[in-house]
Enzyme design. Sequence first.
Site, mmCIF file in Angstrom:
data_model
loop_
_atom_site.group_PDB
_atom_site.id
_atom_site.type_symbol
_atom_site.label_atom_id
_atom_site.label_comp_id
_atom_site.label_asym_id
_atom_site.label_seq_id
_atom_site.Cartn_x
_atom_site.Cartn_y
_atom_site.Cartn_z
ATOM 1 N N CYS A 1 -68.903 -71.737 11.268
ATOM 2 C CA CYS A 1 -67.435 -71.770 11.269
ATOM 3 C C CYS A 1 -66.811 -72.008 12.641
ATOM 4 O O CYS A 1 -66.096 -72.992 12.826
ATOM 5 C CB CYS A 1 -66.904 -70.477 10.678
ATOM 6 S SG CYS A 1 -67.574 -70.179 9.040
ATOM 7 N N THR B 1 -66.707 -78.285 4.299
ATOM 8 C CA THR B 1 -65.904 -79.228 5.097
ATOM 9 C C THR B 1 -66.572 -79.345 6.464
ATOM 10 O O THR B 1 -66.049 -78.853 7.458
ATOM 11 C CB THR B 1 -64.447 -78.737 5.255
ATOM 12 O OG1 THR B 1 -64.472 -77.380 5.748
ATOM 13 C CG2 THR B 1 -63.696 -78.777 3.959
ATOM 14 N N GLY C 1 -72.242 -62.005 24.832
ATOM 15 C CA GLY C 1 -73.543 -62.421 24.315
ATOM 16 C C GLY C 1 -73.879 -63.838 24.744
ATOM 17 O O GLY C 1 -73.332 -64.347 25.732
ATOM 18 N N ARG D 1 -66.968 -62.803 6.721
ATOM 19 C CA ARG D 1 -68.033 -63.092 7.697
ATOM 20 C C ARG D 1 -69.365 -63.085 6.986
ATOM 21 O O ARG D 1 -69.592 -62.245 6.110
ATOM 22 C CB ARG D 1 -68.100 -61.994 8.767
ATOM 23 C CG ARG D 1 -66.980 -61.963 9.748
ATOM 24 C CD ARG D 1 -66.959 -60.615 10.461
ATOM 25 N NE ARG D 1 -66.829 -59.519 9.498
ATOM 26 C CZ ARG D 1 -67.051 -58.246 9.757
ATOM 27 N NH1 ARG D 1 -67.459 -57.874 10.942
ATOM 28 N NH2 ARG D 1 -66.893 -57.320 8.833
ATOM 29 N N GLU D 2 -70.248 -63.979 7.381
ATOM 30 C CA GLU D 2 -71.601 -63.949 6.839
ATOM 31 C C GLU D 2 -72.234 -62.611 7.219
ATOM 32 O O GLU D 2 -71.985 -62.080 8.295
ATOM 33 C CB GLU D 2 -72.438 -65.085 7.421
ATOM 34 C CG GLU D 2 -71.995 -66.437 6.925
ATOM 35 C CD GLU D 2 -72.916 -67.566 7.386
ATOM 36 O OE1 GLU D 2 -74.037 -67.300 7.817
ATOM 37 O OE2 GLU D 2 -72.465 -68.719 7.302
ATOM 38 N N PHE E 1 -61.517 -65.319 4.890
ATOM 39 C CA PHE E 1 -61.825 -64.797 6.227
ATOM 40 C C PHE E 1 -63.119 -64.002 6.272
ATOM 41 O O PHE E 1 -63.354 -63.242 7.203
ATOM 42 C CB PHE E 1 -60.657 -63.935 6.725
ATOM 43 C CG PHE E 1 -59.355 -64.687 6.792
ATOM 44 C CD1 PHE E 1 -59.115 -65.578 7.817
ATOM 45 C CD2 PHE E 1 -58.382 -64.523 5.816
ATOM 46 C CE1 PHE E 1 -57.928 -66.291 7.886
ATOM 47 C CE2 PHE E 1 -57.189 -65.235 5.872
ATOM 48 C CZ PHE E 1 -56.952 -66.121 6.907
ATOM 49 N N LYS F 1 -55.799 -70.171 9.147
ATOM 50 C CA LYS F 1 -57.263 -70.094 9.147
ATOM 51 C C LYS F 1 -57.851 -70.612 10.463
ATOM 52 O O LYS F 1 -58.692 -69.974 11.092
ATOM 53 C CB LYS F 1 -57.809 -70.909 7.963
ATOM 54 C CG LYS F 1 -59.291 -71.098 7.959
ATOM 55 C CD LYS F 1 -60.025 -69.797 7.705
ATOM 56 C CE LYS F 1 -61.500 -69.947 7.968
ATOM 57 N NZ LYS F 1 -62.280 -68.831 7.558
HETATM 58 C C1 UGA Z 1 -66.329 -66.190 11.164
HETATM 59 C C2 UGA Z 1 -65.096 -65.281 11.111
HETATM 60 O O1 UGA Z 1 -65.388 -64.031 11.734
HETATM 61 C C3 UGA Z 1 -64.667 -65.028 9.667
HETATM 62 O O2 UGA Z 1 -63.462 -64.287 9.654
HETATM 63 C C4 UGA Z 1 -64.429 -66.393 8.989
HETATM 64 O O3 UGA Z 1 -64.089 -66.226 7.630
HETATM 65 C C5 UGA Z 1 -65.691 -67.222 9.084
HETATM 66 O O4 UGA Z 1 -66.046 -67.399 10.460
HETATM 67 C C6 UGA Z 1 -65.386 -68.537 8.426
HETATM 68 O O5 UGA Z 1 -64.530 -69.273 8.922
HETATM 69 O O6 UGA Z 1 -65.923 -68.798 7.341
HETATM 70 P P1 UGA Z 1 -68.972 -65.830 10.821
HETATM 71 O O7 UGA Z 1 -69.112 -67.223 11.349
HETATM 72 O O8 UGA Z 1 -69.685 -65.451 9.587
HETATM 73 O O9 UGA Z 1 -67.415 -65.498 10.548
HETATM 74 O O10 UGA Z 1 -69.493 -64.844 11.943
HETATM 75 P P2 UGA Z 1 -68.851 -63.878 13.045
HETATM 76 O O11 UGA Z 1 -69.255 -62.497 12.751
HETATM 77 O O12 UGA Z 1 -67.440 -64.139 13.257
HETATM 78 O O13 UGA Z 1 -69.679 -64.347 14.337
HETATM 79 C C7 UGA Z 1 -69.552 -65.666 14.862
HETATM 80 C C8 UGA Z 1 -70.311 -65.777 16.160
HETATM 81 O O14 UGA Z 1 -69.673 -65.046 17.196
HETATM 82 C C9 UGA Z 1 -71.737 -65.267 16.112
HETATM 83 O O15 UGA Z 1 -72.574 -66.149 16.807
HETATM 84 C C10 UGA Z 1 -71.662 -63.916 16.814
HETATM 85 O O16 UGA Z 1 -72.869 -63.514 17.397
HETATM 86 C C11 UGA Z 1 -70.607 -64.208 17.850
HETATM 87 N N1 UGA Z 1 -69.892 -63.000 18.319
HETATM 88 C C12 UGA Z 1 -69.088 -62.302 17.482
HETATM 89 C C13 UGA Z 1 -70.044 -62.601 19.635
HETATM 90 O O17 UGA Z 1 -70.785 -63.215 20.430
HETATM 91 N N2 UGA Z 1 -69.356 -61.493 20.060
HETATM 92 C C14 UGA Z 1 -68.537 -60.786 19.255
HETATM 93 O O18 UGA Z 1 -67.931 -59.797 19.721
HETATM 94 C C15 UGA Z 1 -68.419 -61.192 17.918
#
Ligand code: UGA
Length: 436
Positions: free
Chosen positions: A263, A86, A256, A154-155, A152, A207
């Site tokens: 997402c 989507t 960061g 995470r990659e 939910f 979500k």
């Molecule tokens: C995110 C959500 O965490 C999942 O729960 C959700 O299922 C997914 O989106 C989705 O909607 O499909 P994701 O995009 O795989 O997962 O990655 P995250 O680990 O959440 O990180 C997202 C971004 O935030 C990255 O760029 C990461 O570097 C950044 N981030 C994360 C930070 O800068 N600081 C943090 O403390 C955590």
Amino acid sequence: MKIAMVGSGYVGLVSGACFADFGHDVVCIDKDEKKIAALENGVMPIYEPGLDALVETNVKAGRLSFTTDLAEGIDGADAIFIAVGTPSRRGDGHADLTFVYAVAKEIGATLRNDAVVVTKSTVPVGTGDEVERILADAKLDVRTAVVSNPEFLREGAAIGDFKRPDRIVIGTDDEFGRDVMSEVYRPLYLNQSPILFTSRRSAELIKYAANAFLATKITFINEMADLCEKVGANVQDVSRGIGMDNRIGAKFLHAGPGYGGSCFPKDTLALLKTAEDYESPTRIVEAVVKVNDSRKRAMGRKVLDALGGADKARGKKVALLGLTFKPNTDDMRDSPAIAVAQTLTDAGVEVAAFDPEGMEQARPLMPEVTMVDGPYEAIEGADAVAIVTEWDAFRALDLKRIKDLAKAPVLVDLRNIYDPQDVRDAGFTYASIGRG
Ligand code: UGA
């Protein structure tokens, strides 16, 4: 239970493989013939730790198969999951539901048995109602229910997240829907994963609210990091200090270069659009989107500062380590590295980059950047080294070797993975995030 998973991308493939691992009989369906052919040969379309082994085991056990034929794949399925993309609609940021509705129509045209149709794709409030209308228009003489079951995971940590979720959300008011979904998730329920049953619209909103809240948390700590730099405080301590409060929680408080990925950027935008349509503005999320967008280029300027300022940067060389939006993925979507690289090349800086998994995806997105085969190749002759993504491979770089190879010992650590004192003791000029 027989499960059909329509869409074999990140969410579909991981969920399908995990459901098969729980003992269900799963068919993953995708229109992309190349992808299905590759999967049948054990080649994964994405990089996700552990996925190839999980797929192989379950294919061998006869619980997981692949097809491009939707009618064949959904035949006899108790639950049909829609897990197609989507993306943001070009021009207005709304979630593009073309694929979701096309699948719903195809299900309507081919379904021959009672089945629950489950939206796992991230879809705006009301999408389930539309899917239900599409199925009603098909005038099927079998029983159906449309359920929302957002994902939910995470990659990079997808399998663990799927198998040990903080919660499972199931949105339906329909008894048939509830019964089938309880069976689908029984293995996890027995594992004591909490299941929240709610209305379909609430599930759809949960979500978006979850992703927007997490994006807000990150953006909040990023702004605190900027303030820390101004007032001489340490954002990691601030983060710990607030995270120890159970009401706040320690996770997603790592400062960061700004959030990226497939997402958060897309879902925050889509939530804004929904809020606008319903005349219920979400100003906090609006601010989060703006702050995060501007942060990415600001990170490029931070690297320029380390080179002595934009006016002195022309002709200098920077080594970029890490390009994907986070480690353990090859996903480049909305990665801060794209804006960082662009800011540098705009200022006439020569950029050499390395990423353990993301180079192929990165190449077309940053045509002016030279991709090299390893971190030290990038560092050779560099006036500054910038860590953009916190891959484990960059956590213990040989600082002495860097000093020998680089033109100048300058390290910009956009993920705070080094101890400032250690790096400075090694003779480096060191810049990081929020550690003034
Ligand atoms: C995110 C959500 O965490 C999942 O729960 C959700 O299922 C997914 O989106 C989705 O909607 O499909 P994701 O995009 O795989 O997962 O990655 P995250 O680990 O959440 O990180 C997202 C971004 O935030 C990255 O760029 C990461 O570097 C950044 N981030 C994360 C930070 O800068 N600081 C943090 O403390 C955590």
